[in-house]
Enzyme design. Structure first.
Site, PDB file in Angstrom:
ATOM      1  N   SER A   9       5.071  -6.130  -3.731  1.00  0.00           N
ATOM      2  CA  SER A   9       4.995  -5.697  -5.123  1.00  0.00           C
ATOM      3  C   SER A   9       3.749  -6.362  -5.705  1.00  0.00           C
ATOM      4  O   SER A   9       2.757  -6.566  -4.989  1.00  0.00           O
ATOM      5  CB  SER A   9       6.262  -6.102  -5.863  1.00  0.00           C
ATOM      6  OG  SER A   9       6.176  -5.708  -7.209  1.00  0.00           O
TER       7      SER A   9
ATOM      8  N   LYS B 205       5.366  -0.640  -8.858  1.00  0.00           N
ATOM      9  CA  LYS B 205       5.634  -1.970  -8.305  1.00  0.00           C
ATOM     10  C   LYS B 205       6.982  -2.525  -8.779  1.00  0.00           C
ATOM     11  O   LYS B 205       7.618  -3.316  -8.080  1.00  0.00           O
ATOM     12  CB  LYS B 205       4.490  -2.923  -8.665  1.00  0.00           C
ATOM     13  CG  LYS B 205       3.178  -2.601  -7.917  1.00  0.00           C
ATOM     14  CD  LYS B 205       3.348  -2.721  -6.412  1.00  0.00           C
ATOM     15  CE  LYS B 205       2.065  -2.580  -5.636  1.00  0.00           C
ATOM     16  NZ  LYS B 205       2.264  -2.636  -4.185  1.00  0.00           N
TER      17      LYS B 205
ATOM     18  N   TYR C 222       0.874   1.840 -12.138  1.00  0.00           N
ATOM     19  CA  TYR C 222       0.970   0.831 -11.075  1.00  0.00           C
ATOM     20  C   TYR C 222       2.206  -0.051 -11.301  1.00  0.00           C
ATOM     21  O   TYR C 222       2.974  -0.326 -10.379  1.00  0.00           O
ATOM     22  CB  TYR C 222      -0.312  -0.021 -11.089  1.00  0.00           C
ATOM     23  CG  TYR C 222      -0.429  -1.057  -9.988  1.00  0.00           C
ATOM     24  CD1 TYR C 222      -0.666  -0.682  -8.669  1.00  0.00           C
ATOM     25  CD2 TYR C 222      -0.336  -2.421 -10.270  1.00  0.00           C
ATOM     26  CE1 TYR C 222      -0.801  -1.631  -7.658  1.00  0.00           C
ATOM     27  CE2 TYR C 222      -0.479  -3.380  -9.276  1.00  0.00           C
ATOM     28  CZ  TYR C 222      -0.712  -2.983  -7.973  1.00  0.00           C
ATOM     29  OH  TYR C 222      -0.848  -3.932  -6.979  1.00  0.00           O
TER      30      TYR C 222
HETATM   31  N1  LIG Z   1      -5.301  -7.780  -4.030  1.00  0.00           N
HETATM   32  C1  LIG Z   1      -4.523  -8.264  -4.993  1.00  0.00           C
HETATM   33  O1  LIG Z   1      -4.942  -9.026  -5.881  1.00  0.00           O
HETATM   34  C2  LIG Z   1      -3.074  -7.887  -5.035  1.00  0.00           C
HETATM   35  C3  LIG Z   1      -2.282  -8.406  -6.064  1.00  0.00           C
HETATM   36  C4  LIG Z   1      -0.948  -8.049  -6.108  1.00  0.00           C
HETATM   37  C5  LIG Z   1      -0.396  -7.231  -5.152  1.00  0.00           C
HETATM   38  N2  LIG Z   1      -1.200  -6.743  -4.164  1.00  0.00           N
HETATM   39  C6  LIG Z   1      -0.585  -5.842  -3.186  1.00  0.00           C
HETATM   40  O2  LIG Z   1      -0.939  -6.239  -1.870  1.00  0.00           O
HETATM   41  C7  LIG Z   1      -0.935  -5.101  -1.003  1.00  0.00           C
HETATM   42  C8  LIG Z   1      -2.214  -5.065  -0.175  1.00  0.00           C
HETATM   43  O3  LIG Z   1      -3.291  -4.875  -1.066  1.00  0.00           O
HETATM   44  P1  LIG Z   1      -4.800  -5.283  -0.720  1.00  0.00           P
HETATM   45  O4  LIG Z   1      -5.305  -6.047  -1.879  1.00  0.00           O
HETATM   46  O5  LIG Z   1      -4.896  -5.862   0.636  1.00  0.00           O
HETATM   47  O6  LIG Z   1      -5.506  -3.848  -0.792  1.00  0.00           O
HETATM   48  P2  LIG Z   1      -6.483  -3.067   0.207  1.00  0.00           P
HETATM   49  O7  LIG Z   1      -7.445  -3.975   0.877  1.00  0.00           O
HETATM   50  O8  LIG Z   1      -7.031  -1.949  -0.631  1.00  0.00           O
HETATM   51  O9  LIG Z   1      -5.491  -2.492   1.290  1.00  0.00           O
HETATM   52  C9  LIG Z   1      -4.685  -1.393   1.012  1.00  0.00           C
HETATM   53  C10 LIG Z   1      -4.291  -0.751   2.314  1.00  0.00           C
HETATM   54  O10 LIG Z   1      -3.476   0.389   1.988  1.00  0.00           O
HETATM   55  C11 LIG Z   1      -3.935   1.489   2.750  1.00  0.00           C
HETATM   56  N3  LIG Z   1      -3.633   2.762   2.086  1.00  0.00           N
HETATM   57  C12 LIG Z   1      -3.962   3.150   0.842  1.00  0.00           C
HETATM   58  N4  LIG Z   1      -3.585   4.428   0.637  1.00  0.00           N
HETATM   59  C13 LIG Z   1      -3.004   4.848   1.785  1.00  0.00           C
HETATM   60  C14 LIG Z   1      -2.426   6.069   2.213  1.00  0.00           C
HETATM   61  N5  LIG Z   1      -2.374   7.148   1.419  1.00  0.00           N
HETATM   62  N6  LIG Z   1      -1.915   6.156   3.461  1.00  0.00           N
HETATM   63  C15 LIG Z   1      -1.980   5.087   4.300  1.00  0.00           C
HETATM   64  N7  LIG Z   1      -2.518   3.915   3.961  1.00  0.00           N
HETATM   65  C16 LIG Z   1      -3.033   3.790   2.719  1.00  0.00           C
HETATM   66  C17 LIG Z   1      -5.439   1.279   2.840  1.00  0.00           C
HETATM   67  O11 LIG Z   1      -5.951   2.099   3.878  1.00  0.00           O
HETATM   68  P3  LIG Z   1      -7.477   2.658   3.825  1.00  0.00           P
HETATM   69  O12 LIG Z   1      -8.325   1.545   4.363  1.00  0.00           O
HETATM   70  O13 LIG Z   1      -7.426   3.864   4.704  1.00  0.00           O
HETATM   71  O14 LIG Z   1      -7.766   2.967   2.390  1.00  0.00           O
HETATM   72  C18 LIG Z   1      -5.491  -0.208   3.121  1.00  0.00           C
HETATM   73  O15 LIG Z   1      -5.279  -0.457   4.483  1.00  0.00           O
HETATM   74  C19 LIG Z   1      -0.721  -3.893  -1.917  1.00  0.00           C
HETATM   75  O16 LIG Z   1       0.628  -3.524  -1.903  1.00  0.00           O
HETATM   76  C20 LIG Z   1      -1.091  -4.419  -3.285  1.00  0.00           C
HETATM   77  O17 LIG Z   1      -0.476  -3.714  -4.340  1.00  0.00           O
HETATM   78  C21 LIG Z   1      -2.522  -7.051  -4.080  1.00  0.00           C
END
Ligand SMILES: NC(=O)c1ccc[n+]([C@@H]2O[C@H](COP(=O)([O-])OP(=O)(O)OC[C@H]3O[C@@H](n4cnc5c(N)ncnc54)[C@H](OP(=O)(O)O)[C@@H]3O)[C@@H](O)[C@H]2O)c1
Length: 328
Positions: free
Chosen positions: A169, A203, A199
């Site tokens: 989340s 979440k 979002y």
């Molecule tokens: N970064 C933060 O500060 C933060 C904070 C709170 C929560 N989160 C949560 O942590 C998790 C990981 O986020 P992250 O920051 O690592 O983001 P990220 O680097 O953008 O990674 C997102 C991943 O999701 C995949 N994805 C997106 N759309 C998709 C689809 N339609 N089908 C299959 N795969 C898909 C992307 O694949 P592609 O490479 O093909 O796009 C990528 O591998 C998420 O749930 C996010 O909400 C992150």
């Protein structure tokens, strides 16, 4: 690394030949997911990486393997020879197309008799209002509904292994300060504000269905978490790639990251802890919410309310049934 982070060395190591552990993850090719896969792989877990782009996932698997070998060669412990790597297998799944989620599940079910860990990690953020081919808002489907379907389809295999479902989340769920029904569209301008609402709804729903799963299936350990603020993942790239104002957002996110953020790898620690820690059990931890570094925390009042959670569950089952996906 802050003091509150769990030491990943303390988590169990597995041997794929004698003590096989199988994990499934969405979005394991970048950001937090990349490091989650790295650590699971180094702990000997076999990981199915569900992604929409085979080129990106195959490249990530190669990079993760190289990084794992590099790190192991630097380890000084006597037991490093005894530790096996896991394996990585690509599964095609585009979360904006629920038929591919079902096809991906069938493939995994054909290959494995039991699954130990499912990690619902993939997400998108900030996208303008758009409907998927299944007719859901794009963030709601990618971040929540596709994972709901994935979890239920893999549940029989997860039950066999007394497995775990870990759902990412976000602290962003706090923006849902009162319960909003999932059929509210939130298709208003400016996108910069309402995309956050969409979002937050997705979440919050992710935490709610984790709670419902833990009640309906108490033999499976269901946990949700906020990984930390990791400002340089692709999650924010819609904003940073905008013409002209993109650079402003980039600088802003760097500043936020500097004061409040953690690295991509630190962002993976909560997930890896929830996935592997033997300290977490269905009896005392089912339905709980964790935060940065794998520390137990509390989600919002809205997300915690079981009436809201039940409404979200019922809405989702009905919405999926209307589209021909039979779930219970
Ligand atoms: N970064 C933060 O500060 C933060 C904070 C709170 C929560 N989160 C949560 O942590 C998790 C990981 O986020 P992250 O920051 O690592 O983001 P990220 O680097 O953008 O990674 C997102 C991943 O999701 C995949 N994805 C997106 N759309 C998709 C689809 N339609 N089908 C299959 N795969 C898909 C992307 O694949 P592609 O490479 O093909 O796009 C990528 O591998 C998420 O749930 C996010 O909400 C992150």
């Amino acid at each position: 690394m802050t003091k509150k982070m769990i030491d990943l060395e303390s988590l169990p190591y597995y041997d794929p030949l004698t003590n096989k552990k199988v994990a499934v993850i969405t979005g394991g090719n970048s950001g937090i997911g990349w490091y989650t896969v790295l650590h699971l792989y180094m702990h000997g877990v076999i990981i199915y990486i569900c992604g929409r782009n085979s080129h990106k996932v195959n490249r990530a698997m190669k990079d993760i393997q190289n990084e794992a070998f590099r790190r192991r060669s630097l380890e000084k412990h006597d037991f490093k020879e005894e530790r096996s790597f896991g394996a990585m297998i690509y599964i095609h799944m585009d979360l904006t197309d629920l038929k591919t989620v079902e096809r991906g599940c069938l493939k995994i079910i054909g290959l494995e008799r039991q699954i130990d860990i499912l990690i619902n990690n993939a997400a998108v953020l900030a996208l303008p209002y758009e409907l998927t081919k299944d007719g859901f808002e794009i963030q709601l489907q990618t971040n929540y509904i596709a994972h709901f379907l994935l979890s239920l389809r893999l549940l029989p295999l997860l039950k066999k292994g007394h497995g775990r479902i870990i759902t990412l989340s976000s602290v962003g769920h706090l923006l849902e300060f009162k319960y909003w029904k999932l059929d509210i569209k939130w298709d208003y301008k400016p996108n910069m504000i309402f995309t956050w609402i969409r979002y937050a709804v997705a979440k919050t729903a992710s935490i709610q269905y984790t709670k419902m799963l833990s009640i309906k299936h108490p033999d499976v350990l269901c946990l949700s978490l906020h990984p930390g603020l990791v400002m340089n993942t692709n999650l924010f790239s819609y904003w940073t790639r905008l013409p002209l104002v993109g650079i402003f957002f980039w600088v802003l996110f760097q500043i936020i990251g500097y004061f409040f953020g953690v690295s991509n790898e630190e962002g993976s620690i909560a997930t890896v802890r929830c996935a592997l820690s033997a300290d977490l059990t269905v009896e005392k931890d089912n339905g709980k919410y964790f935060t940065t570094g794998g520390v137990e925390s509390t989600s919002s009042r809205v997300a915690n309310n079981l009436d809201n959670a039940a409404s979200t569950w019922i809405w989702t089952v009905r919405a999926l049934k209307e589209r021909g996906f039979d779930v219970k």
